[in-house]
Design a protein around this motif. Structure first.
Motif, short mmCIF file in Angstrom:
data_model
loop_
_atom_site.label_atom_id
_atom_site.label_comp_id
_atom_site.label_asym_id
_atom_site.label_seq_id
_atom_site.Cartn_x
_atom_site.Cartn_y
_atom_site.Cartn_z
N SER A 28 0.67 -1.23 -0.36
CA SER A 28 -0.08 -0.23 -0.26
C SER A 28 0.49 1.16 -0.25
N LEU A 29 0.53 2.16 -0.02
CA LEU A 29 0.90 3.50 -0.59
C LEU A 29 1.84 4.01 0.90
N THR A 30 0.70 3.53 1.95
CA THR A 30 0.75 3.94 3.37
C THR A 30 2.13 3.01 3.49
N VAL A 31 2.20 1.84 3.78
CA VAL A 31 3.70 0.89 3.68
C VAL A 31 4.85 1.56 2.70
N LEU A 32 5.11 2.02 1.66
CA LEU A 32 5.82 2.70 0.94
C LEU A 32 6.08 3.92 1.81
N TYR A 33 4.89 4.76 2.55
CA TYR A 33 5.60 6.05 2.62
C TYR A 33 6.40 5.65 3.88
N LYS A 34 6.04 3.99 4.58
CA LYS A 34 6.73 4.00 6.25
C LYS A 34 8.14 3.35 5.95
N VAL A 35 8.31 2.70 4.79
CA VAL A 35 9.70 2.58 4.06
C VAL A 35 10.74 3.41 3.82
N ALA A 36 9.85 3.76 2.95
CA ALA A 36 11.10 5.57 2.88
C ALA A 36 11.42 6.34 4.08
N ARG A 37 10.28 6.37 4.61
CA ARG A 37 10.70 7.11 6.36
C ARG A 37 11.94 6.17 6.78
N TYR A 38 11.81 4.53 6.69
CA TYR A 38 12.89 4.06 7.66
C TYR A 38 13.99 4.14 7.32
N PHE A 39 14.62 4.60 5.98
CA PHE A 39 14.64 4.86 5.36
C PHE A 39 15.95 6.38 4.95
N ASP A 40 15.25 6.80 5.88
CA ASP A 40 14.73 8.45 6.04
C ASP A 40 15.24 9.22 4.66
#
Length: 55
Positions: A28-40
């Motif tokens: 989901s877009l939410t998961v992609l956002y969380k992944v991106a944020r995890y990698f700063d």
């Protein structure tokens, strides 16, 4: 990093991460956002990196 630790880090579930990795689910877009944020990264930076790898 294990799928379980990564899933915990982004507030998801290991089975869902596994299904994404194996092409059984589309994140989901939410998961992609969380992944991106995890990698700063911003979501646009993250998707640009993914796009560059695919070309």
């Amino acid at each position: 990093m294990s799928q379980e630790k990564f899933a915990d880090a982004i507030d998801s579930h290991q089975v869902y991460i596994s299904e994404i990795e194996n092409g059984k689910k589309i994140p989901s877009l939410t998961v992609l956002y969380k992944v991106a944020r995890y990698f700063d990264l911003s979501l646009s930076e993250f998707t640009a990196l993914v796009e560059a790898k695919m070309t």
